[in-house]
Each structure stands twice: as C-alpha cells, then as structure tokens.
Design an enzyme around this catalytic site. Sequence first.
Site, PDB file in Angstrom:
ATOM      1  N   HIS A   1       2.306  -3.544  -4.738  1.00 25.70           N
ATOM      2  CA  HIS A   1       3.282  -4.532  -5.178  1.00 25.70           C
ATOM      3  C   HIS A   1       3.042  -5.025  -6.600  1.00 25.70           C
ATOM      4  CE1 HIS A   1       5.262  -4.650  -1.360  1.00 25.70           C
ATOM      5  NE2 HIS A   1       4.178  -5.034  -0.707  1.00 25.70           N
TER       6      HIS A   1
ATOM      7  N   ARG B   1      -5.608  -0.726  -3.677  1.00 24.09           N
ATOM      8  CA  ARG B   1      -4.560  -0.479  -2.682  1.00 24.09           C
ATOM      9  C   ARG B   1      -3.526   0.475  -3.266  1.00 24.09           C
ATOM     10  NH1 ARG B   1      -0.827  -4.914   0.475  1.00 24.09           N
ATOM     11  NH2 ARG B   1      -0.026  -5.363  -1.623  1.00 24.09           N
TER      12      ARG B   1
ATOM     13  N   GLU C   1       0.091  -4.117   9.815  1.00 18.48           N
ATOM     14  CA  GLU C   1       1.106  -5.081   9.392  1.00 18.48           C
ATOM     15  C   GLU C   1       2.445  -4.915  10.097  1.00 18.48           C
ATOM     16  OE1 GLU C   1       1.556  -4.560   5.132  1.00 18.48           O
ATOM     17  OE2 GLU C   1       1.033  -2.444   5.274  1.00 18.48           O
TER      18      GLU C   1
ATOM     19  N   ASP D   1       3.869  -9.226   5.903  1.00 21.72           N
ATOM     20  CA  ASP D   1       4.654  -8.196   6.595  1.00 21.72           C
ATOM     21  C   ASP D   1       4.505  -8.317   8.102  1.00 21.72           C
ATOM     22  OD1 ASP D   1       6.140  -6.535   4.735  1.00 21.72           O
ATOM     23  OD2 ASP D   1       4.205  -6.013   3.885  1.00 21.72           O
TER      24      ASP D   1
END
Length: 259
Positions: free
Chosen positions: A50, A75, A154, A180
């Site tokens: 993100h 990530r 998630e 999430d």
Amino acid sequence: MAKPTVLASLADRFARGDSVVSAWCGLPDPSVSATLAQEDFDAITLDMQHGPITLGEVIRAIPLINAAGKPVIARIPVGEFQNVSKLFDSGVSGVIAPMINTMEDARRFAAHAKYPPMGERSWGSYGGLGASGLDQNSYLKTANSFSMTFAMIETREAMAIVDDILALDGIDALFVGPSDLSIALSGGAKVDATAREVDEALKHVVARAAAVNKPVAFYCATAERAKQGLEMGARMVTVMSDSGMLKAAAQTALKITRG
C-alpha cells in the site's frame, strides 16, 4: 562457521521468546527508513503493498537499515511471489505476503522463499550473503532458518485454514491485517481494526500459532494499539507508519508552538 549477523537476529529473537517492535515505512526515500533505523526499534518493515515505496527503493534502503544493526522486513504486493527471493537476496530478514487465502497461496510463497529441499529458491544472493557473515555454502545450508516468511491472515478464508497454514513447512510466522480482517468479518460493512470480533479473531490466531510455537505479528495503527497487541500475545507489532509519525510529530510541535 561464522555466526550470521543482523540477518539472523530476527529469527533469534523469536527463538528466545522475545517480542519485536518494528517501525512501518512506506515513504519512498530510503533516508526515511534509515533514519528510523537509528531509533530504538527492533526492526524496520517496508511496505510495498500500500505504500508508494517500490522494489528498487526497498533494495536501496536495505543496506542502510542493516548497517544500523536492524533487520529488515518487507511486504510484497498481493501475489508478487517472484520478488520474494529477490528481497532475500538483497538482505531482508523477513517477507510478508498479503492475502494468503488458500493453501496454494501458502505453498507458492514458501517455495519462492526457501532453498531446496524445502522450497525452490534459486541461487543468487548478494546483499544477503554479504550481510550474513557466512561463506556461500554455509549460507545455503542455514538461510532457510533465518529467512522468515510471514503469511498474512486477513480474510474469512484464511481464518478457516489457519491451522493448515501454520502446519506448512516453509511458513515461519503469521501476520494479521486487522483492517482487512474487519472488512471481511463485517461482510464489507465497515473498517474497524479494533472491533470486538477482530480482537476475538486476533486472540484465536495467537492461540493457534502458540500451539505450534510460531510467532504472530500485528499491524497497529497507533502506539496504544501496539501495546494492546503485545498484551494479546503478538510476538511482533508494527507501530504506526512513517507518514503517521511525521504527521503526529508535526501536530504536536504546532500545538506546543501555538499554545
């Protein structure tokens, strides 16, 4: 054989039962994460899912963070397993893979992260080999033990197979994405990372992982939530974000300056 240095420190801490407090970085300039590495964080996590930070910027940041004596966790974006081995080759100590919703997702992740016979990672480490303090054959024999994989939990699908994911060779830890997870558990009705049902799910994941002696990490949007995460049994928490810290510090400074 020389003992691995910063690369093994993350796995070593988990093996000792210690907790890990990590900064969370998504800003693209490597100097940001390098600056946070000079603070008293146990690790630095770089977010390519993100955050605007790209793979090239992560690779440039890794040696700066490792030089400060801190392990790096990165990530990847959803499904970009082809970059897992590249990140380990570059010198990260752990990789987080989001949206591990099926056993095939988990197997693909593990295969890209681990050398044979456990996985299918190909040879080509450069930054990781250099940071390890090992010769190439010693690195080959031991890298699977300190190159940590964090499978993200998630969704309802992931929650349903959490025991199977934990049982898979090559998955070293779980990483819970509470925002999430809150969307999934509410049927898409809301984002609430601190909802009661999210806390119940977090505690369930911690209990299942503890039963097989694998650590769980939480993303925490505030320092208060990070403290709660450790109290709930998380072995690692990521605290806020670099942009969040910058905003909070600016607001505090302006409040003090203007009274």
